[in-house]
Design an enzyme around this catalytic site. Structure first.
Site, PDB file in Angstrom:
ATOM      1  N   SER A 133       0.849  -1.188   0.000  1.00 13.37           N
ATOM      2  CA  SER A 133       0.000   0.000   0.000  1.00 13.37           C
ATOM      3  C   SER A 133       0.894   1.251   0.000  1.00 13.37           C
ATOM      4  O   SER A 133       1.842   1.315  -0.791  1.00 13.37           O
ATOM      5  CB  SER A 133      -0.929  -0.068   1.216  1.00 13.37           C
ATOM      6  OG  SER A 133      -1.997   0.816   1.096  1.00 13.37           O
ATOM      7  N   ASP A 190      -8.398  -5.487  -5.887  1.00 16.05           N
ATOM      8  CA  ASP A 190      -8.090  -4.311  -5.074  1.00 16.05           C
ATOM      9  C   ASP A 190      -8.247  -3.046  -5.914  1.00 16.05           C
ATOM     10  O   ASP A 190      -7.566  -2.887  -6.929  1.00 16.05           O
ATOM     11  CB  ASP A 190      -6.634  -4.441  -4.591  1.00 16.05           C
ATOM     12  CG  ASP A 190      -6.161  -3.227  -3.817  1.00 16.05           C
ATOM     13  OD1 ASP A 190      -7.001  -2.398  -3.419  1.00 16.05           O
ATOM     14  OD2 ASP A 190      -4.931  -3.120  -3.608  1.00 16.05           O
ATOM     15  N   HIS A 235      -5.725  -6.504  -1.847  1.00 16.62           N
ATOM     16  CA  HIS A 235      -4.718  -5.570  -1.318  1.00 16.62           C
ATOM     17  C   HIS A 235      -3.555  -6.319  -0.644  1.00 16.62           C
ATOM     18  O   HIS A 235      -3.736  -6.978   0.360  1.00 16.62           O
ATOM     19  CB  HIS A 235      -5.406  -4.626  -0.331  1.00 16.62           C
ATOM     20  CG  HIS A 235      -4.717  -3.299  -0.173  1.00 16.62           C
ATOM     21  ND1 HIS A 235      -4.363  -2.498  -1.246  1.00 16.62           N
ATOM     22  CD2 HIS A 235      -4.327  -2.615   0.932  1.00 16.62           C
ATOM     23  CE1 HIS A 235      -3.779  -1.393  -0.797  1.00 16.62           C
ATOM     24  NE2 HIS A 235      -3.745  -1.436   0.522  1.00 16.62           N
TER      25      HIS A 235
END
Lengths: 489, 489
Positions: free
Chosen positions: A179, A427, A452
């Site tokens: 991320s 994601d 993710h």
């Protein structure tokens, strides 16, 4: 386009319904911090020793106060390490470093094979790494030092010092991040290639800035996840917002809504119900993992499928809103521990959060909802967004800074090397990621069913083949970098 | 090792004889600023238009005051440009930008061939680009914003904005720089490869930090220049320091010294005579150009040869000191305009200089004099050096920061591309430069007879073949980068 409520402050102050034409950036760390505060989630037990590094406050100015030191937390696991072997560093993102360590079991899984030292470095202004202690979030004067470039320099200084202290200067360093942490890992390899020989950036939306990608791509991707499972499911959710909107003008509507949504306390506005639904759909798309998991909240395998199953099972005479609520309940109550829902959270006393600050300064990620998405259409009004930031922090965003400092895809072509960008197409952040190989050593690993940073999760016996294969590819590429490095010595 | 006087403050306050075990970094810009003040040198007439860009004070923090704007000066020549053609940017170093423009005629010479736009950007805190106006040098609070990373970010922001304003976003940018400006050009290509497709870094000692090269290499190189011309010349200069040292304890010695050195006013110490000689030998080695030139001061072609000719011609019954003086006079009085020498300069009212600040914070370049050099042996005592900086500015140096931020030679190997490092071996700074090809596109162009960024000087009819050939190679390599860039579009 209809204006939509500010979701930037979603988890912290849902009461403060400042209207704005801007959508939230749903990074897990930001939300998780609030979840911890609310739920008092117990800290995971991890096989790491905690250390603190005396870090320089400001690497890029030399005022007398710039050299003030603060203590930056980092975690070490040396169970598998031997001197000279690789050092795998997780470049911490917007939250407690323990949380990222707990959710990056992949590094522990592969450490024995590489005899690697594992280091998880906490990002400044998160967790315990507070440059001004309890006053760190006081105002822009203190928060001013919270940004990605200072964080990258922190990593550079800490890693360099650590290697010296271990008398293992020749150990190759590979950085890992998911991320925002993945953005940091990729940028670290770009800006500090002399310190890290390669980067594995999982679900890193480094192109989510300026006009590098269509602004509607994030919410289009969330919608696609639901549409792919069931057209009816997508249509029900898409239709639910209008029903909710209609209630805002009806008498007795809030009482009815409170009942439908099984709220612990009566609702004061429809806005919070809207935020609550919105959050559930977005995060569930992000964590649409192939196995049962507890990342944001405990959820079953492929939770988007499960949500749509709930919607599709309810007879169509029920309102769309009630069906959307039933689906969202999966996100909030899969463990069936909630008797009622705290939809209107208490306002956070601090009124500030690190990731919110970052989006208001450098991390300006414009997002819109297109007519094709399952969310109410909305635009991005930069001026209004900037005004909100000025009101809140007294500073203006620098919307073009990230692309000036780090570039877009172009930077990678004739220049970068040794970066893996892994993305799962479930994601929504994948749309801001690098999805095609850029060169022979800047590799995009894309999985249709991935979510993710799913590759970073600990291996389980139930992992599907594509996930096992993905991790195998990553290990092989990292091994190749290491072989090249050792051959060069 | 005998302690030696502080040469850091050489040009500004030769009276303040603070003893310290540290040697100066002789970057031309720093010295030239003082020369301008003393000699009131008239500004050269240049074919450039002057512009000012509203620049952000601090790119790397987001405090309310960080976004304060200041006006950064830059020069433009668009005589040869057509939209879409390349933009050649000089990344300004430690001085007025006009001076660098006047001494980088090479860019004007090649502009017609490339139809290039020429841009010379002034470095913050030099020339007219003062973030706090007249108060810019007041203290570390203001000077704190003077450093290389902020300067690089300035260049990035200015270039990006300029291209937008010219509606010429697709124009490839090549950065050029000499000396510290060359370090900036190379670092700019490393850190901002998405903005500059290549860099020509002339005489850029990017390895002059930490322990990347032997600390004695600079003064060994100066000495080698003189030794190569004449062993006697080298020996006379080497022996002169002891004669000078001996005078410091003799009565009437200063009167005698003042006479020998033809000073305008009686000397107060031998230290200033020593600084005066030292400066002459170091700068003459640096600007040992193959043609008559007026960079620091007007000098004939191959001035080291001329100096040694002076020494060798004087009968050996004369003192070594008087012969060294005669040689040094060439540097100070080639134009024969001086009847006497102002060896003890007036103390600079400001007491501060930008380059001095930079050496006291990030640009820590340890230097020593070996027994083999023609200078008195001396060491580098970091603690003493740091203490001096603290006394002067109230801040401590960060001696390992440059190598942490930019890396050494290693950074270039598997990562960088499209950089030319040109070095002339007459220039003592060459020893801190990149002298061997690192990859197929990180090229070292080394000339035995070249001096400090000689390739950047305007072509003259008297240029030797090797210099013509060097510039031709540079043009060919830049052309190759451009061809690749356009082929990629």
């Amino acid at each position: 386009m209809a204006p939509c409520l500010s979701f930037f402050f979603l988890f912290l102050c849902s009461f403060s319904a400042i209207p704005a034409n801007s959508l939230p950036t749903f990074f897990p760390g930001a939300a998780y911090q609030s979840l911890i505060k609310q739920a008092k989630i117990s800290k995971p037990k991890l096989p790491f020793k905690t250390h603190y590094f005396p870090q320089t406050l400001d690497h890029f100015t030399f005022q007398p106060k710039s050299s003030k030191l603060f203590y930056q937390k980092y975690l070490i696991n040396s169970d598998y390490w031997r001197k000279g072997a690789p050092i795998f560093v997780y470049t911490g993102n917007e939250g407690n470093i323990e949380w990222f360590a707990a959710n990056t079991g992949f590094m522990l899984d592969i450490a024995p094979k590489f005899k690697a030292l594992l280091v998880f470095i906490e990002h400044r202004f998160y967790g315990k790494s507070m440059p001004f202690g309890k006053d760190s979030y006081q105002s822009a004067k203190t928060l001013g030092y919270l940004n990605s470039q200072q964080a990258l320099a922190d990593f550079a200084v800490l890693i360099t010092s650590l290697k010296q202290n271990l008398s293992s200067e020749a150990s190759p360093v590979v950085v890992f991040g998911g991320s925002y942490g993945g953005m940091l890992a990729a940028w670290f390899r770009l800006k500090y290639p002399h310190i890290a020989i390669g980067a594995l950036a999982s679900s890193a939306p480094i192109l989510q800035f300026d006009k590098l990608i269509p602004w509607s791509s994030f919410y289009d991707a969330v919608s696609q996840d639901f549409k792919d499972v069931s057209l009816n499911c997508y249509q029900v959710i898409k239709g639910s917002w209008a029903e909710l909107e209609a209630m805002s003008t009806q008498k007795q509507a809030l009482a009815e809504l409170s009942k439908t949504f099984r709220t612990c306390k009566s609702l004061h506005s429809t806005a919070s119900a809207r935020d609550w639904l919105w959050t559930a759909f977005v995060y569930t798309a992000m964590v649409n993992y192939p196995t049962k998991a507890d990342f944001m909240k405990p959820l079953p395998a492929y939770p988007v499928q499960k949500m749509c199953k709930i919607i599709d099972k309810i007879p169509s005479r029920a309102t769309k809103l009630s069906r959307a609520f039933a689906a969202a309940s999966l996100y909030y109550n899969y463990s069936r521990s909630e008797n009622c829902f705290k939809i209107e959270h208490e306002v956070d006393g601090h009124g500030l959060h690190g990731w919110d600050w970052q989006t208001c300064t450098e991390m300006v990620m414009p997002m819109t909802c297109s007519k094709e998405s399952m969310f109410p259409p909305s635009g991005f009004d930069y001026e209004e967004f900037a005004e909100q930031c000025r009101m809140k922090y007294g500073v203006s965003p620098r919307p073009h800074w990230i692309t000036t400092e780090f570039g877009g895809e172009k930077v990678l072509k004739r220049f970068g090397s040794n970066i893996i960008f892994s993305n799962g197409m479930q994601d929504p952040w994948s749309r801001g990621g690098v999805l095609k190989n850029i060169s022979s050593s800047i590799i995009a690993l894309v999985t249709e069913k991935g979510a993710h940073h799913v590759d970073f999760r600990s291996a389980t016996k139930k992992d599907p083949k594509w996930l096992i294969q993905l991790r195998k590819q990553e290990v092989e590429i990292i091994q190749k970098w290491l072989n090249e490095y050792y051959a060069d010595l």
